[in-house]
Every structure is written in C-alpha cells, then in structure tokens.
Design a protein around this motif. Structure first.
Motif, PDB file in Angstrom:
ATOM      1  N   ALA A   4       0.847  -1.199   0.000  1.00 31.43           N
ATOM      2  CA  ALA A   4       0.000   0.000   0.000  1.00 31.43           C
ATOM      3  C   ALA A   4       0.879   1.245   0.000  1.00 31.43           C
ATOM      4  N   LYS A   5       0.497   2.217  -0.797  1.00 28.25           N
ATOM      5  CA  LYS A   5       1.223   3.492  -0.844  1.00 28.25           C
ATOM      6  C   LYS A   5       0.788   4.358   0.331  1.00 28.25           C
ATOM      7  N   ARG A  10       3.556   8.766  -1.946  1.00 23.87           N
ATOM      8  CA  ARG A  10       2.904   9.545  -3.004  1.00 23.87           C
ATOM      9  C   ARG A  10       3.617  10.880  -3.234  1.00 23.87           C
ATOM     10  N   ILE A  11       4.131  11.477  -2.171  1.00 25.44           N
ATOM     11  CA  ILE A  11       4.896  12.728  -2.316  1.00 25.44           C
ATOM     12  C   ILE A  11       6.154  12.469  -3.149  1.00 25.44           C
ATOM     13  N   LEU A  12       6.854  11.384  -2.850  1.00 28.07           N
ATOM     14  CA  LEU A  12       8.050  11.046  -3.626  1.00 28.07           C
ATOM     15  C   LEU A  12       7.688  10.753  -5.082  1.00 28.07           C
ATOM     16  N   ASP A  13       6.557  10.086  -5.310  1.00 32.68           N
ATOM     17  CA  ASP A  13       6.099   9.830  -6.684  1.00 32.68           C
ATOM     18  C   ASP A  13       5.855  11.150  -7.416  1.00 32.68           C
ATOM     19  N   ARG A  14       5.180  12.066  -6.748  1.00 29.74           N
ATOM     20  CA  ARG A  14       4.854  13.362  -7.365  1.00 29.74           C
ATOM     21  C   ARG A  14       6.126  14.140  -7.714  1.00 29.74           C
ATOM     22  N   LEU A  15       7.158  13.999  -6.862  1.00 30.56           N
ATOM     23  CA  LEU A  15       8.435  14.668  -7.107  1.00 30.56           C
ATOM     24  C   LEU A  15       9.331  13.882  -8.072  1.00 30.56           C
ATOM     25  N   ASP A  20      12.323   2.655  -2.806  1.00 31.98           N
ATOM     26  CA  ASP A  20      11.723   1.334  -2.647  1.00 31.98           C
ATOM     27  C   ASP A  20      11.006   1.336  -1.312  1.00 31.98           C
ATOM     28  N   LEU A  21      10.019   0.474  -1.185  1.00 28.29           N
ATOM     29  CA  LEU A  21       9.334   0.291   0.088  1.00 28.29           C
ATOM     30  C   LEU A  21       9.851  -0.995   0.722  1.00 28.29           C
ATOM     31  N   LEU A  22      10.252  -0.907   1.980  1.00 30.43           N
ATOM     32  CA  LEU A  22      10.735  -2.068   2.729  1.00 30.43           C
ATOM     33  C   LEU A  22       9.725  -2.384   3.816  1.00 30.43           C
ATOM     34  N   VAL A 129      14.007   5.420   6.005  1.00 27.77           N
ATOM     35  CA  VAL A 129      13.250   6.334   6.865  1.00 27.77           C
ATOM     36  C   VAL A 129      11.796   5.861   6.846  1.00 27.77           C
ATOM     37  N   SER A 130      11.057   6.216   7.855  1.00 30.74           N
ATOM     38  CA  SER A 130       9.669   5.783   7.932  1.00 30.74           C
ATOM     39  C   SER A 130       8.869   6.253   6.725  1.00 30.74           C
ATOM     40  N   ALA A 131       7.993   5.370   6.261  1.00 27.68           N
ATOM     41  CA  ALA A 131       7.101   5.700   5.153  1.00 27.68           C
ATOM     42  C   ALA A 131       5.777   6.267   5.669  1.00 27.68           C
ATOM     43  N   GLY A 132       5.668   6.455   6.990  1.00 24.78           N
ATOM     44  CA  GLY A 132       4.443   7.010   7.553  1.00 24.78           C
ATOM     45  C   GLY A 132       3.484   5.968   8.080  1.00 24.78           C
TER      46      GLY A 132
END
Length: 164
Positions: A4-5, A10-15, A20-22, A129-132
C-alpha cells in the motif's frame, strides 16, 4: 501482493524521486530503530528515526537521526536558532503530525514543519526512513530525502544511547 502506498510515498512519486518500500514485521512493544534495522537486515546507523521536537523560539520541527544514536538537543537548538529544544510528549505526536509512534515521517505530516537531519545521512548511498506507517520504510538516496523534505543537515546526533 502489492504494498500500500502512503502519503510519504505519493509525495516522492509526485516529485519523481526513486525509492523502494521495505516491509517488516511490527512488534508494538518494540518500536526502537535498532530492532527495525535488525528486521530489515541493515546497520542501525543506516535506519533513521524521525523525532518530533519543540523549540522555545521556532516551535515544532522534525529531527532525523540514525537508529544507533540519540538526539543532541543542544546541537539541534543551535541549528534551529532556539535557546532550548525538547522532544514533544508522546500524546502530542499524533495530533501534531497525523502519525503514530513508530510511523512518524517528515513527509506528508499534517503541517510542513522544518526538518533537521543528522549530517551522517550523507554518508550512505541509501537510507531507510519511515514511510508514515508502522512496518513500512522508504529506502532512498539521502539527497532525494533532503530534496523532498527540505532538510537542513548538521551534527545533531550523539552515538550510543543516554543512560537513564
């Protein structure tokens, strides 16, 4: 299964910044960065934790330090222009940021607070870093993280942990 994003992703995608997501298994009783690093198979110095801090002049900010260190409050105060800074209480973290302990990130917070990162961020090709969200980390180049957050880097981490 697709991961799940999060708002941070999504901010990184927009930029258009690569990452990668771990994913890792969450133990709500053990949310320390060192445990997260072990679950990811990374050195704790490469897994950064995001702390929420309040300065007496500048107000709320994020401090991003390696998982094997703790925040040097005096050094952060000097970097922010405050006389004194203190971590916010745990009960304040979610109302201020929208994130819960173990899932705090400087990306996509309720408000765009200033971000201060330890200079050791630049010593790696990639950092976590945390993805939130608990159990999900962003794995990205430090320069991309700095670009996305507007982080100011300085010597704000002290090796080891404070004695209680």
């Amino acid at each position: 299964m697709k991961k799940a994003k999060t708002n941070a992703a999504r901010i990184l995608d927009r930029l258009k910044l690569p990452y990668d997501l771990l994913e890792y298994e969450v133990d709500p009783d053990d949310l320390v960065a060192g445990s997260t690093a072990a679950k990811l198979g990374l050195p704790p110095a490469q897994v950064f934790k995001t702390l929420v801090v309040r300065g007496d002049r500048q107000g709320i900010c994020f401090a991003v330090v390696p998982g094997d260190s703790h925040l040097n409050l005096k050094a952060l105060a000097q970097l922010t222009g405050d006389r004194k800074v203190e971590p916010v209480t745990l009960k304040e973290v979610q109302p201020l940021t929208g994130y819960i302990r173990g899932g705090v990130t400087a990306l996509g917070s309720k408000k765009d607070y200033p971000v201060y990162g330890d200079q050791s961020l630049g010593g790696f090709d990639r950092v976590a870093v945390s993805a939130g969200k608990r159990g999900l980390m962003l794995w990205l180049a430090p320069a991309d993280y700095v670009q996305a957050t507007g982080a100011i880097l300085g010597a704000i981490a002290l090796s080891g942990f404070p004695r209680s």
